[in-house]
Scaffold this motif. Structure first.
Motif, PDB file in Angstrom:
ATOM      1  N   ASP A 309       0.814  -1.221   0.000  1.00 23.62           N
ATOM      2  CA  ASP A 309       0.000   0.000   0.000  1.00 23.62           C
ATOM      3  C   ASP A 309       0.844   1.267   0.000  1.00 23.62           C
ATOM      4  O   ASP A 309       0.363   2.332   0.378  1.00 23.62           O
ATOM      5  CB  ASP A 309      -0.992   0.012   1.165  1.00 23.62           C
ATOM      6  CG  ASP A 309      -0.344   0.012   2.538  1.00 23.62           C
ATOM      7  OD1 ASP A 309       0.693  -0.663   2.708  1.00 23.62           O
ATOM      8  OD2 ASP A 309      -0.884   0.661   3.469  1.00 23.62           O
ATOM      9  N   LEU A 314       0.653   2.200  -5.657  1.00 24.54           N
ATOM     10  CA  LEU A 314      -0.763   2.449  -5.937  1.00 24.54           C
ATOM     11  C   LEU A 314      -0.921   3.348  -7.168  1.00 24.54           C
ATOM     12  O   LEU A 314      -1.801   3.119  -8.016  1.00 24.54           O
ATOM     13  CB  LEU A 314      -1.436   3.092  -4.734  1.00 24.54           C
ATOM     14  CG  LEU A 314      -1.467   2.274  -3.432  1.00 24.54           C
ATOM     15  CD1 LEU A 314      -2.297   2.991  -2.372  1.00 24.54           C
ATOM     16  CD2 LEU A 314      -1.998   0.865  -3.659  1.00 24.54           C
ATOM     17  N   ILE A 361      -5.599  -3.888  -0.076  1.00 23.24           N
ATOM     18  CA  ILE A 361      -6.352  -2.955  -0.907  1.00 23.24           C
ATOM     19  C   ILE A 361      -6.591  -3.612  -2.259  1.00 23.24           C
ATOM     20  O   ILE A 361      -5.647  -4.036  -2.934  1.00 23.24           O
ATOM     21  CB  ILE A 361      -5.594  -1.632  -1.083  1.00 23.24           C
ATOM     22  CG1 ILE A 361      -5.465  -0.908   0.269  1.00 23.24           C
ATOM     23  CG2 ILE A 361      -6.297  -0.733  -2.090  1.00 23.24           C
ATOM     24  CD1 ILE A 361      -4.598   0.336   0.215  1.00 23.24           C
ATOM     25  N   GLU A 365     -11.063  -0.745  -4.433  1.00 22.74           N
ATOM     26  CA  GLU A 365     -10.811   0.265  -3.406  1.00 22.74           C
ATOM     27  C   GLU A 365      -9.707   1.243  -3.802  1.00 22.74           C
ATOM     28  O   GLU A 365      -9.459   2.221  -3.092  1.00 22.74           O
ATOM     29  CB  GLU A 365     -10.397  -0.429  -2.095  1.00 22.74           C
ATOM     30  CG  GLU A 365     -11.433  -1.372  -1.526  1.00 22.74           C
ATOM     31  CD  GLU A 365     -10.873  -2.229  -0.398  1.00 22.74           C
ATOM     32  OE1 GLU A 365     -11.522  -2.296   0.670  1.00 22.74           O
ATOM     33  OE2 GLU A 365      -9.795  -2.822  -0.579  1.00 22.74           O
ATOM     34  N   ASP A 368     -10.415   5.067  -4.066  1.00 20.65           N
ATOM     35  CA  ASP A 368     -10.717   5.683  -2.773  1.00 20.65           C
ATOM     36  C   ASP A 368      -9.442   5.983  -1.998  1.00 20.65           C
ATOM     37  O   ASP A 368      -9.308   7.063  -1.403  1.00 20.65           O
ATOM     38  CB  ASP A 368     -11.632   4.781  -1.948  1.00 20.65           C
ATOM     39  CG  ASP A 368     -13.045   4.701  -2.509  1.00 20.65           C
ATOM     40  OD1 ASP A 368     -13.421   5.605  -3.290  1.00 20.65           O
ATOM     41  OD2 ASP A 368     -13.765   3.738  -2.169  1.00 20.65           O
ATOM     42  N   TYR A 369      -8.506   5.048  -1.997  1.00 15.35           N
ATOM     43  CA  TYR A 369      -7.266   5.265  -1.248  1.00 15.35           C
ATOM     44  C   TYR A 369      -6.364   6.282  -1.936  1.00 15.35           C
ATOM     45  O   TYR A 369      -5.656   7.038  -1.266  1.00 15.35           O
ATOM     46  CB  TYR A 369      -6.545   3.936  -1.021  1.00 15.35           C
ATOM     47  CG  TYR A 369      -7.127   3.179   0.149  1.00 15.35           C
ATOM     48  CD1 TYR A 369      -6.822   3.533   1.462  1.00 15.35           C
ATOM     49  CD2 TYR A 369      -8.024   2.133  -0.053  1.00 15.35           C
ATOM     50  CE1 TYR A 369      -7.383   2.864   2.530  1.00 15.35           C
ATOM     51  CE2 TYR A 369      -8.588   1.456   1.020  1.00 15.35           C
ATOM     52  CZ  TYR A 369      -8.265   1.827   2.309  1.00 15.35           C
ATOM     53  OH  TYR A 369      -8.824   1.175   3.373  1.00 15.35           O
ATOM     54  N   ALA A 372      -7.965   9.607  -0.925  1.00 14.05           N
ATOM     55  CA  ALA A 372      -7.771   9.917   0.494  1.00 14.05           C
ATOM     56  C   ALA A 372      -6.344  10.340   0.799  1.00 14.05           C
ATOM     57  O   ALA A 372      -6.101  11.066   1.774  1.00 14.05           O
ATOM     58  CB  ALA A 372      -8.147   8.705   1.347  1.00 14.05           C
ATOM     59  N   ASN A 373      -5.394   9.906  -0.021  1.00 15.23           N
ATOM     60  CA  ASN A 373      -3.980  10.209   0.219  1.00 15.23           C
ATOM     61  C   ASN A 373      -3.395  11.130  -0.847  1.00 15.23           C
ATOM     62  O   ASN A 373      -2.179  11.178  -1.028  1.00 15.23           O
ATOM     63  CB  ASN A 373      -3.184   8.903   0.289  1.00 15.23           C
ATOM     64  CG  ASN A 373      -3.500   8.110   1.536  1.00 15.23           C
ATOM     65  OD1 ASN A 373      -2.948   8.357   2.603  1.00 15.23           O
ATOM     66  ND2 ASN A 373      -4.412   7.136   1.415  1.00 15.23           N
ATOM     67  N   ALA A 382      -0.707   4.064   2.434  1.00 15.50           N
ATOM     68  CA  ALA A 382      -2.100   4.488   2.406  1.00 15.50           C
ATOM     69  C   ALA A 382      -2.840   4.181   3.703  1.00 15.50           C
ATOM     70  O   ALA A 382      -3.656   4.976   4.157  1.00 15.50           O
ATOM     71  CB  ALA A 382      -2.815   3.836   1.222  1.00 15.50           C
ATOM     72  N   LYS A 383      -2.559   3.025   4.303  1.00 15.82           N
ATOM     73  CA  LYS A 383      -3.242   2.649   5.543  1.00 15.82           C
ATOM     74  C   LYS A 383      -2.376   3.004   6.750  1.00 15.82           C
ATOM     75  O   LYS A 383      -2.072   2.157   7.588  1.00 15.82           O
ATOM     76  CB  LYS A 383      -3.599   1.171   5.523  1.00 15.82           C
ATOM     77  CG  LYS A 383      -4.733   0.835   4.551  1.00 15.82           C
ATOM     78  CD  LYS A 383      -5.339  -0.523   4.863  1.00 15.82           C
ATOM     79  CE  LYS A 383      -6.564  -0.797   4.022  1.00 15.82           C
ATOM     80  NZ  LYS A 383      -7.236  -2.075   4.394  1.00 15.82           N
TER      81      LYS A 383
END
Length: 402
Positions: A309, A314, A361, A365, A368-369, A372-373, A382-383
């Protein structure tokens, strides 16, 4: 020069491989072969059927704890009484860290220091004195012994550099009678009050191998890129994946890379020169972009691939449209040791083995990630779980060393 850092009020120090579970060995299973014969000869077999089965099952367990605070969730926990440590007032934490030598550890280190600020404001932690072993067993052993001899630590936080070498030093810390919290990588003792980690390396290996198997055909070739030998969580990842590849008839060859992008490109280029490579498996996402670029340089079709992640993977995954999965070794675990210390000094129960959720992930998804980042650097994870901490998002975006 190695660093000794005392973090009191403000300022986030930055620096950061990967981490986790207590290791067991099964001498009845032949060692996994490596394309590097010298490293293969030194590799210990880490497969353990009981631990494999445990982590296989834990992947499907709904975690207990706050839905919006995954760093406080736990899976199948046996809670332990900590009333003997109950004490009022702000406490000094002493943190023996393996390193901050890669982006995963750097991201976690930032998050940990932001969590520290929050607990200082709450009057729970007075300061955190940190010593960075720079990936050296000998240095970290000396660091732990320094903290013991210093005598003013209220709690020991330890992220071990390696499993067996660090066990005696952790046991010496336990003998002080002060609470010891181990996280990330494991040791061969149950003396710490709690051992904090995501589900584990076998879970990572299962998630990633099953994904590749589901998207490949029997007889297809996978190149496995491994960072280094001897770290329990990394060995567990490959032990699980290799077992499943063998059972599915997937041809898998593995190499140790040191996470060196040039070495990764060379390995992939050499394998492509031998024939088609259908999949790429990694025991950590560091260097994933280099692996993809090697396919581009060769004019070859993109592989089915598992990375991590980390934002660089990503983004490359999104740009290329390859068939991918981002396994996660939950970076938000760096918050949990300080929160555990707060709970312990409040006399609250904590899990003996604090197993945190660990969910990859998926393609569905990914957007979305990425959203968000947005604005985070490529080395961010990411998490990371720090969205509700005081410095968000600036501290993670700037990643400045004070």
């Amino acid at each position: 020069m190695r660093r000794s850092m005392k973090i009191a009020t403000a300022g986030v120090a930055l620096f950061g491989l990967i981490a986790l579970a207590g290791c067991t060995t099964d001498p009845s299973v032949a060692p996994a072969e490596s394309e590097n014969p010298e490293e293969s000869a030194e590799t210990t077999e880490w497969f353990d059927q009981e631990l494999f089965d445990k982590q296989m099952e834990e992947r499907g367990v709904e975690p207990q704890g706050p839905a919006d605070e995954p760093y406080l969730q736990h899976i199948n926990a046996e809670m332990v009484d900590t009333s003997e440590f109950a004490s009022e007032g702000a406490k000094k934490a002493c943190f023996a860290n393996a390193s901050i030598s890669n982006p995963w550890r750097q991201t976690g280190w930032i998050t940990m220091n932001e969590q520290l600020k929050s607990l200082q404001e709450a009057g729970a932690i007075s300061e955190m004195e940190t010593r960075d072993a720079q990936d050296s067993d000998d240095t970290q052993i000396a660091d732990i012994d320094y903290f013991i001899s210093e005598g003013d630590c209220d709690v020991f936080l330890i992220s071990p550099n390696s499993t067996a070498a660090m066990t005696p030093a952790v046991e010496r810390a336990c003998e002080t009678g002060k609470p010891v919290i181990v996280f990330d990588r494991g040791v061969d003792t149950d003396c710490p009050v709690t051992f904090i980690h995501p589900i584990g390396g076998f879970a990572w290996g299962i998630d990633t191998a099953e994904f590749l198997i589901d998207n490949l055909e029997e007889g297809d070739k996978v190149v496995a890129l491994r960072i280094l030998p001897g770290v329990d969580v990394l060995e567990h990842r490959w032990a699980a994946a290799e077992k499943l590849f063998d059972e599915a008839g997937i041809e898998a060859v593995d190499y140790f890379t040191g996470a060196d992008p040039a070495e990764i490109k060379s390995i992939i280029s050499d394998e492509l020169a031998k024939g088609d490579v259908h999949g790429v498996w990694m025991d950590a996402g560091d260097g994933a972009v280099a692996a993809i670029e090697a396919f581009e340089d060769a004019g070859a079709d993109y592989p089915v691939m598992t990375g991590e992640d980390e934002m660089s993977f990503l983004r490359k995954w999104k740009d290329t449209g390859l068939t991918g999965l981002a396994p996660v070794y939950s970076n938000f675990q760096w918050r949990t040791p300080l929160l555990a210390a707060q709970m312990i000094f409040a006399g609250e129960e904590v899990p003996k083995e604090w197993v945190l959720p660990q969910k990859p992930i998926t393609e569905g998804e990914l957007d979305d990630y990425l959203a968000a980042n947005e604005g985070m650097p490529d080395g961010h994870y990411a998490k990371f779980g720090g969205e509700n901490l005081p410095g968000y998002p600036t501290v993670w975006q700037e990643r400045q060393i004070p």
